[in-house]
Design a protein around this motif. Sequence first.
Motif, PDB file in Angstrom:
ATOM      1  N   VAL A 194       0.841  -1.207   0.000  1.00 47.47           N
ATOM      2  CA  VAL A 194       0.000   0.000   0.000  1.00 47.47           C
ATOM      3  C   VAL A 194       0.870   1.249   0.000  1.00 47.47           C
ATOM      4  O   VAL A 194       0.532   2.259  -0.647  1.00 47.47           O
ATOM      5  CB  VAL A 194      -0.975  -0.006   1.197  1.00 47.47           C
ATOM      6  N   ALA A 195       2.017   1.211   0.684  1.00 49.02           N
ATOM      7  CA  ALA A 195       2.924   2.358   0.655  1.00 49.02           C
ATOM      8  C   ALA A 195       3.468   2.598  -0.744  1.00 49.02           C
ATOM      9  O   ALA A 195       3.694   3.743  -1.156  1.00 49.02           O
ATOM     10  CB  ALA A 195       4.073   2.131   1.644  1.00 49.02           C
ATOM     11  N   LEU A 196       3.665   1.509  -1.481  1.00 51.03           N
ATOM     12  CA  LEU A 196       4.166   1.613  -2.856  1.00 51.03           C
ATOM     13  C   LEU A 196       3.175   2.339  -3.764  1.00 51.03           C
ATOM     14  O   LEU A 196       3.560   3.180  -4.585  1.00 51.03           O
ATOM     15  CB  LEU A 196       4.446   0.202  -3.389  1.00 51.03           C
ATOM     16  N   PHE A 197       1.893   2.047  -3.605  1.00 51.37           N
ATOM     17  CA  PHE A 197       0.899   2.566  -4.546  1.00 51.37           C
ATOM     18  C   PHE A 197       0.132   3.771  -4.017  1.00 51.37           C
ATOM     19  O   PHE A 197      -0.689   4.341  -4.731  1.00 51.37           O
ATOM     20  CB  PHE A 197      -0.091   1.460  -4.917  1.00 51.37           C
ATOM     21  N   TRP A 198       0.350   4.149  -2.769  1.00 46.50           N
ATOM     22  CA  TRP A 198      -0.440   5.243  -2.203  1.00 46.50           C
ATOM     23  C   TRP A 198       0.009   6.584  -2.768  1.00 46.50           C
ATOM     24  O   TRP A 198       1.069   7.095  -2.415  1.00 46.50           O
ATOM     25  CB  TRP A 198      -0.328   5.257  -0.688  1.00 46.50           C
ATOM     26  N   ARG A 199      -0.799   7.125  -3.654  1.00 47.34           N
ATOM     27  CA  ARG A 199      -0.606   8.461  -4.198  1.00 47.34           C
ATOM     28  C   ARG A 199       0.856   8.681  -4.578  1.00 47.34           C
ATOM     29  O   ARG A 199       1.432   7.902  -5.325  1.00 47.34           O
ATOM     30  CB  ARG A 199      -1.156   9.501  -3.228  1.00 47.34           C
ATOM     31  N   ARG A 200       1.496   9.732  -4.103  1.00 45.61           N
ATOM     32  CA  ARG A 200       2.854  10.046  -4.527  1.00 45.61           C
ATOM     33  C   ARG A 200       3.855   9.460  -3.530  1.00 45.61           C
ATOM     34  O   ARG A 200       3.864   9.807  -2.353  1.00 45.61           O
ATOM     35  CB  ARG A 200       3.049  11.563  -4.617  1.00 45.61           C
ATOM     36  N   SER A 201       4.729   8.594  -4.025  1.00 48.06           N
ATOM     37  CA  SER A 201       5.751   8.025  -3.150  1.00 48.06           C
ATOM     38  C   SER A 201       7.160   8.291  -3.671  1.00 48.06           C
ATOM     39  O   SER A 201       8.133   7.983  -2.985  1.00 48.06           O
ATOM     40  CB  SER A 201       5.546   6.509  -2.999  1.00 48.06           C
ATOM     41  N   GLY A 202       7.303   8.845  -4.864  1.00 51.56           N
ATOM     42  CA  GLY A 202       8.624   9.110  -5.412  1.00 51.56           C
ATOM     43  C   GLY A 202       9.235   7.858  -6.000  1.00 51.56           C
ATOM     44  O   GLY A 202       8.921   6.731  -5.587  1.00 51.56           O
ATOM     45  N   VAL A 203      10.142   8.035  -6.949  1.00 52.24           N
ATOM     46  CA  VAL A 203      10.736   6.894  -7.629  1.00 52.24           C
ATOM     47  C   VAL A 203      11.553   6.042  -6.673  1.00 52.24           C
ATOM     48  O   VAL A 203      11.417   4.816  -6.633  1.00 52.24           O
ATOM     49  CB  VAL A 203      11.609   7.382  -8.808  1.00 52.24           C
ATOM     50  N   LEU A 204      12.397   6.682  -5.881  1.00 50.03           N
ATOM     51  CA  LEU A 204      13.238   5.920  -4.954  1.00 50.03           C
ATOM     52  C   LEU A 204      12.399   5.223  -3.884  1.00 50.03           C
ATOM     53  O   LEU A 204      12.633   4.063  -3.537  1.00 50.03           O
ATOM     54  CB  LEU A 204      14.258   6.844  -4.295  1.00 50.03           C
ATOM     55  N   GLY A 205      11.403   5.947  -3.365  1.00 48.86           N
ATOM     56  CA  GLY A 205      10.536   5.337  -2.369  1.00 48.86           C
ATOM     57  C   GLY A 205       9.776   4.150  -2.927  1.00 48.86           C
ATOM     58  O   GLY A 205       9.695   3.096  -2.289  1.00 48.86           O
ATOM     59  N   ALA A 206       9.235   4.310  -4.135  1.00 49.25           N
ATOM     60  CA  ALA A 206       8.496   3.216  -4.765  1.00 49.25           C
ATOM     61  C   ALA A 206       9.402   2.015  -4.995  1.00 49.25           C
ATOM     62  O   ALA A 206       9.009   0.859  -4.745  1.00 49.25           O
ATOM     63  CB  ALA A 206       7.900   3.687  -6.087  1.00 49.25           C
ATOM     64  N   ALA A 207      10.626   2.272  -5.439  1.00 53.99           N
ATOM     65  CA  ALA A 207      11.558   1.170  -5.668  1.00 53.99           C
ATOM     66  C   ALA A 207      11.889   0.453  -4.367  1.00 53.99           C
ATOM     67  O   ALA A 207      11.972  -0.783  -4.313  1.00 53.99           O
ATOM     68  CB  ALA A 207      12.832   1.708  -6.318  1.00 53.99           C
ATOM     69  N   GLY A 208      12.046   1.228  -3.299  1.00 58.69           N
ATOM     70  CA  GLY A 208      12.350   0.625  -2.010  1.00 58.69           C
ATOM     71  C   GLY A 208      11.226  -0.267  -1.506  1.00 58.69           C
ATOM     72  O   GLY A 208      11.468  -1.390  -1.047  1.00 58.69           O
ATOM     73  N   PHE A 209       9.992   0.224  -1.616  1.00 58.84           N
ATOM     74  CA  PHE A 209       8.860  -0.582  -1.167  1.00 58.84           C
ATOM     75  C   PHE A 209       8.688  -1.825  -2.036  1.00 58.84           C
ATOM     76  O   PHE A 209       8.327  -2.898  -1.540  1.00 58.84           O
ATOM     77  CB  PHE A 209       7.583   0.251  -1.169  1.00 58.84           C
ATOM     78  N   ALA A 210       8.936  -1.702  -3.325  1.00 58.99           N
ATOM     79  CA  ALA A 210       8.827  -2.854  -4.228  1.00 58.99           C
ATOM     80  C   ALA A 210       9.847  -3.929  -3.852  1.00 58.99           C
ATOM     81  O   ALA A 210       9.549  -5.132  -3.871  1.00 58.99           O
ATOM     82  CB  ALA A 210       9.020  -2.418  -5.670  1.00 58.99           C
ATOM     83  N   VAL A 211      11.058  -3.489  -3.494  1.00 60.44           N
ATOM     84  CA  VAL A 211      12.084  -4.446  -3.074  1.00 60.44           C
ATOM     85  C   VAL A 211      11.671  -5.144  -1.781  1.00 60.44           C
ATOM     86  O   VAL A 211      11.849  -6.362  -1.630  1.00 60.44           O
ATOM     87  CB  VAL A 211      13.438  -3.730  -2.896  1.00 60.44           C
ATOM     88  N   VAL A 212      11.095  -4.392  -0.853  1.00 61.11           N
ATOM     89  CA  VAL A 212      10.638  -4.983   0.414  1.00 61.11           C
ATOM     90  C   VAL A 212       9.601  -6.075   0.148  1.00 61.11           C
ATOM     91  O   VAL A 212       9.676  -7.176   0.712  1.00 61.11           O
ATOM     92  CB  VAL A 212      10.058  -3.898   1.333  1.00 61.11           C
ATOM     93  N   VAL A 213       8.630  -5.790  -0.721  1.00 60.95           N
ATOM     94  CA  VAL A 213       7.602  -6.786  -1.041  1.00 60.95           C
ATOM     95  C   VAL A 213       8.232  -8.041  -1.635  1.00 60.95           C
ATOM     96  O   VAL A 213       7.922  -9.177  -1.229  1.00 60.95           O
ATOM     97  CB  VAL A 213       6.564  -6.189  -2.019  1.00 60.95           C
ATOM     98  N   ALA A 214       9.134  -7.851  -2.595  1.00 63.10           N
ATOM     99  CA  ALA A 214       9.749  -8.991  -3.271  1.00 63.10           C
ATOM    100  C   ALA A 214      10.588  -9.831  -2.310  1.00 63.10           C
ATOM    101  O   ALA A 214      10.526 -11.072  -2.321  1.00 63.10           O
ATOM    102  CB  ALA A 214      10.616  -8.502  -4.430  1.00 63.10           C
ATOM    103  N   VAL A 215      11.351  -9.165  -1.455  1.00 63.65           N
ATOM    104  CA  VAL A 215      12.211  -9.892  -0.525  1.00 63.65           C
ATOM    105  C   VAL A 215      11.388 -10.644   0.515  1.00 63.65           C
ATOM    106  O   VAL A 215      11.668 -11.810   0.826  1.00 63.65           O
ATOM    107  CB  VAL A 215      13.192  -8.921   0.162  1.00 63.65           C
ATOM    108  N   LEU A 216      10.360  -9.995   1.047  1.00 69.15           N
ATOM    109  CA  LEU A 216       9.562 -10.642   2.092  1.00 69.15           C
ATOM    110  C   LEU A 216       8.779 -11.836   1.570  1.00 69.15           C
ATOM    111  O   LEU A 216       8.635 -12.848   2.271  1.00 69.15           O
ATOM    112  CB  LEU A 216       8.604  -9.625   2.717  1.00 69.15           C
ATOM    113  N   LEU A 217       8.254 -11.745   0.359  1.00 66.36           N
ATOM    114  CA  LEU A 217       7.423 -12.831  -0.164  1.00 66.36           C
ATOM    115  C   LEU A 217       8.229 -13.924  -0.863  1.00 66.36           C
ATOM    116  O   LEU A 217       7.823 -15.088  -0.869  1.00 66.36           O
ATOM    117  CB  LEU A 217       6.372 -12.274  -1.129  1.00 66.36           C
ATOM    118  N   GLY A 218       9.360 -13.555  -1.449  1.00 72.82           N
ATOM    119  CA  GLY A 218      10.160 -14.549  -2.167  1.00 72.82           C
ATOM    120  C   GLY A 218      11.391 -15.013  -1.423  1.00 72.82           C
ATOM    121  O   GLY A 218      11.839 -16.158  -1.584  1.00 72.82           O
TER     122      GLY A 218
END
Length: 537
Positions: A194-218
Amino acid sequence: MEMTLPPPALAEPGSAPPGGSRRPLRLPVAAALAVAAGAALLLALPPFDLWWLSPAGVALLAAAVHRRRLRAGFGLGMLAGLVLFVPLLEWTTIGAGWLPWIILAVLQSLYIGLAGLAGAWVSPLVDRWRALWPLLAGLIWTTQEFLRDRTPFGGFPWGRIAFSQGDSPTLRLAAYGGAPLVTFVVTVAGGALVALFWRRSGVLGAAGFAVVVAVLLGGPAALPLTATTGPSTTVAIVQGNVPRLGLDFNAQRRAVLDNHVKATVQLAADVASGKQKQPSLVVWPENSSDIDPLRNSDAGEQIQYAADTVKAPILVGTLQRTDVPRDNYNVGILWNPGTGPDLAQQYAKRHPVPFAEYMPLRSIARVVSERADLVSNMLAGDHPGVIDTGAVTVGDVICFEVAYDGLVKDVVDGGAQILTVQTNNATFNEAEALQQLAMVQLRAVEHGREGLMVSTVGVSAFVDAEGTVHGSTGFNTAAVVVRDMKLDGPRTLATRSGNRPEVVLVVATVIALVGVLPLRRWRDSIDGDSVKVSEEQ
């Protein structure tokens, strides 16, 4: 020329500051997200098994309740809970009727409502430090399950996030922190989503949250699991089936017993002909003999005949009557060839199910359902189900007990080499049986012990210590499955740590909920000043 500026937009007390940058989603949109959240959490569980929808469901509800008033957060959480639990628990109607089903679903939904309220409460913290959103989501959901697993009347842990992860890499986390850790990591991933997709998160922020999701689930796929180190022994599970599904099962006691005797005798014939290996233990399901074989000599003789013929002890699921009418115990008792029942090797169910196996507040329950007096008064046992069969030490739990962390841990602490779950799904349906099997998968990984589930009607199966299901049977059919089971194994970190990780997470949740109070007061004071300025203008 004089220009008149419009007054600033008025802010609701307790809501985000004016200006539109911190407004919640429109209520119809939030309601739609709450419905979608409940649907996602439902589809993640068996029989659908879309495990990756669990973090999506957490994310959808977090977005729906963010920046809302507390009562709205609670209501949206309740809405998501009803979408989840009403269909998930539909199988209870077979035994209890529609009204208790709805009451149970509403009760369970209250806890999701509390999670929604908590999500709304921590909004100021998330607005200031969005990076905290994943952690807060994980804490809130883990604490919600902590409460739901224990209250009221001992709790009802059905539908936990952890039980949706049977086919996910995150299942391996159970060996390190049990079901609570699995729930925590999956819901942290939901918070990152939700932090990744919530309105404006910035490129770096979005990339960071995406990495967190991938690492935690995979990432958990790379975690090592403790290997079973002992020898193997051959175990057979007997699913005798019943003449008719539903509550009428209780009127078919002798037919059900005969079915399990017949299937065991056929197993003995298959062993004699070389079609099957000789088992060192045969496991019958819960209620395989609802006739007390210690009081009914005919039932006892039939079980003895089966044990003598198959030349192996049978762990029999039966009821033991008492001298008090309606009072009984739900037990698994070891029945040996030649010598008969071993009263020192039996287990009485420690956690009878309220409103199904005993009736709390029976006088009030009669007002709710005319079936209240159909429920007997099942008494609770007083020790863990550790049964020494000679060839293997069994850790036995009965039916819904597999959902409770402490009951399963107790048998492993007591020396269980394998886990057995005796159950009777004749008064439920296949979906309920598959949901229960997912719990066996988690328990096997959690404690590094191979396990099995045996049911009167299915689903019955073996599960190895990595959570892989073997020999799964169909539903509403007779079946016998034989498998070599590996014994023993090092105690996992989850077994050694018990509920301590969960307690730490709950304490952290309390600290977070209390810690947000100064921020909320500051925000409310800002809102109040904004309203005052607007009124003066």
